[in-house]
Design a protein around this motif. Structure first.
Motif, PDB file in Angstrom:
ATOM      1  N   VAL A 128     -34.034 -34.844  25.534  1.00  0.00           N
ATOM      2  CA  VAL A 128     -34.071 -33.430  25.938  1.00  0.00           C
ATOM      3  C   VAL A 128     -35.496 -33.060  26.334  1.00  0.00           C
ATOM      4  O   VAL A 128     -36.434 -33.281  25.565  1.00  0.00           O
ATOM      5  N   ASP A 129     -35.649 -32.481  27.526  1.00  0.00           N
ATOM      6  CA  ASP A 129     -36.988 -32.156  28.021  1.00  0.00           C
ATOM      7  C   ASP A 129     -37.152 -30.697  28.411  1.00  0.00           C
ATOM      8  O   ASP A 129     -38.086 -30.355  29.137  1.00  0.00           O
ATOM      9  N   ASN A 130     -36.248 -29.839  27.902  1.00  0.00           N
ATOM     10  CA  ASN A 130     -36.355 -28.423  28.268  1.00  0.00           C
ATOM     11  C   ASN A 130     -35.668 -27.547  27.228  1.00  0.00           C
ATOM     12  O   ASN A 130     -34.797 -28.005  26.479  1.00  0.00           O
ATOM     13  N   TRP A 131     -36.076 -26.291  27.198  1.00  0.00           N
ATOM     14  CA  TRP A 131     -35.559 -25.349  26.197  1.00  0.00           C
ATOM     15  C   TRP A 131     -34.082 -25.042  26.404  1.00  0.00           C
ATOM     16  O   TRP A 131     -33.359 -24.768  25.439  1.00  0.00           O
ATOM     17  N   CYS A 132     -33.611 -25.069  27.645  1.00  0.00           N
ATOM     18  CA  CYS A 132     -32.237 -24.647  27.913  1.00  0.00           C
ATOM     19  C   CYS A 132     -31.224 -25.603  27.288  1.00  0.00           C
ATOM     20  O   CYS A 132     -30.275 -25.167  26.621  1.00  0.00           O
ATOM     21  N   VAL A 133     -31.404 -26.890  27.490  1.00  0.00           N
ATOM     22  CA  VAL A 133     -30.502 -27.872  26.871  1.00  0.00           C
ATOM     23  C   VAL A 133     -30.662 -27.836  25.354  1.00  0.00           C
ATOM     24  O   VAL A 133     -29.680 -27.858  24.610  1.00  0.00           O
ATOM     25  N   CYS A 134     -31.901 -27.741  24.891  1.00  0.00           N
ATOM     26  CA  CYS A 134     -32.153 -27.671  23.444  1.00  0.00           C
ATOM     27  C   CYS A 134     -31.396 -26.512  22.817  1.00  0.00           C
ATOM     28  O   CYS A 134     -30.703 -26.676  21.810  1.00  0.00           O
ATOM     29  N   ASP A 135     -31.511 -25.342  23.420  1.00  0.00           N
ATOM     30  CA  ASP A 135     -30.918 -24.143  22.825  1.00  0.00           C
ATOM     31  C   ASP A 135     -29.409 -24.084  23.019  1.00  0.00           C
ATOM     32  O   ASP A 135     -28.719 -23.288  22.365  1.00  0.00           O
ATOM     33  N   GLU A 167     -25.768 -32.656  33.595  1.00  0.00           N
ATOM     34  CA  GLU A 167     -25.059 -33.585  32.718  1.00  0.00           C
ATOM     35  C   GLU A 167     -25.469 -33.379  31.266  1.00  0.00           C
ATOM     36  O   GLU A 167     -24.642 -33.489  30.353  1.00  0.00           O
ATOM     37  N   TYR A 168     -26.745 -33.104  31.055  1.00  0.00           N
ATOM     38  CA  TYR A 168     -27.220 -32.862  29.693  1.00  0.00           C
ATOM     39  C   TYR A 168     -26.597 -31.593  29.108  1.00  0.00           C
ATOM     40  O   TYR A 168     -26.265 -31.544  27.916  1.00  0.00           O
ATOM     41  N   LEU A 169     -26.425 -30.570  29.941  1.00  0.00           N
ATOM     42  CA  LEU A 169     -25.781 -29.355  29.438  1.00  0.00           C
ATOM     43  C   LEU A 169     -24.310 -29.606  29.121  1.00  0.00           C
ATOM     44  O   LEU A 169     -23.798 -29.135  28.090  1.00  0.00           O
ATOM     45  N   VAL A 170     -23.615 -30.325  29.987  1.00  0.00           N
ATOM     46  CA  VAL A 170     -22.227 -30.681  29.690  1.00  0.00           C
ATOM     47  C   VAL A 170     -22.171 -31.491  28.392  1.00  0.00           C
ATOM     48  O   VAL A 170     -21.317 -31.244  27.523  1.00  0.00           O
ATOM     49  N   HIS A 171     -23.084 -32.433  28.235  1.00  0.00           N
ATOM     50  CA  HIS A 171     -23.178 -33.234  27.013  1.00  0.00           C
ATOM     51  C   HIS A 171     -23.321 -32.323  25.796  1.00  0.00           C
ATOM     52  O   HIS A 171     -22.628 -32.502  24.784  1.00  0.00           O
ATOM     53  N   ALA A 172     -24.210 -31.343  25.883  1.00  0.00           N
ATOM     54  CA  ALA A 172     -24.422 -30.422  24.766  1.00  0.00           C
ATOM     55  C   ALA A 172     -23.149 -29.655  24.440  1.00  0.00           C
ATOM     56  O   ALA A 172     -22.770 -29.512  23.265  1.00  0.00           O
TER      57      ALA A 172
END
Length: 233
Positions: free
Chosen positions: A97-104, A69-74
């Motif tokens: 955000v708790d990880n590099w993948c969603v951050c990036d 869901e966080y990736l879709v949000h991004a």
């Protein structure tokens, strides 16, 4: 949001192998929050959300339950075309955000839009990057450095920005990796400045090694520059 969660469950790989792979690669995210949906499918779902009447309610629904869901949000956030709304959405999301993948994955369209920036690339983005880099939250700080890398190595570049990134070092691995990546990327358009920054005594020894390694591994950095990096070891 229930319909998004239902779609994620439909799209998840059924054998669980991709979920296990993600759990290894995205080490800081809780594996229990992963469903195992591949990124191209997440991008397609993000387009569904963006075109739906529930785009804004979905973006307002924080925290999310699932990593995907966080990736879709991004990906939905990235389509924002105006700077101020993009910043508001980023400020709401980044603390979760708790990880590099969603951050990036965060890379708002507005930050690349000449009209949205009004021809004031550095004047608009550098203060934002500095504010995010001052955060105590690892991935907010990492995101601020990524803004310097993605949006300010071309128009709006100033050598002082390299020092800003170095000053953002707080000793945390995922912050340092972004600084190293930024310095390595800077070698391509601004070789002299980047080499000087990597050689600077202000740079922590471990961070220097990380930046050198990223530069040597890069396919975009010329052989001669890689030789210069090796001499800095």
């Amino acid at each position: 949001m229930q319909w998004v969660e239902d779609r994620l469950r439909e799209l998840a790989d059924k054998n669980g192998q991709y979920r296990e792979f993600n759990a290894r690669v995205v080490a800081t995210a809780d594996p229990a929050t992963m469903l195992g949906v591949r990124v191209p499918k997440l991008r397609r779902l993000a387009r569904e959300v963006s075109r739906s009447s529930e785009r804004d309610p979905f973006l307002a629904e924080l925290p999310h339950r699932w990593y995907e869901e966080y990736l879709v949000h991004a990906f939905v956030l990235n389509e924002t075309r105006e700077v101020e709304p993009a910043v508001r959405l980023l400020d709401a999301l980044l603390p979760f955000v708790d990880n590099w993948c969603v951050c990036d994955a965060l890379n708002p369209r507005a930050f690349h839009d000449e009209r949205a920036l009004g021809g004031r690339v550095a004047e608009t983005l550098v203060p934002l990057a500095k504010r995010w880099m001052a955060s105590d939250h690892t991935y907010t700080r990492r995101f601020g450095i990524s803004v310097l890398m993605r949006d300010l190595l071309g128009e709006g570049y100033d050598p002082k920005q390299l020092r800003l990134a170095i000053a953002a070092d707080n000793g945390e691995y995922y912050v340092r990796m972004m600084i190293a990546w930024y310095l390595a990327e800077a070698l391509v358009p601004h070789e002299k400045d980047a080499l000087a920054a990597i050689a600077s005594p202000e740079l922590d020894t471990q961070l220097r090694r990380m930046a050198i390694r990223k530069g040597i591994e890069s396919l975009r950095v010329p052989v001669e520059t890689k030789d210069a990096l090796r001499r800095l070891r």
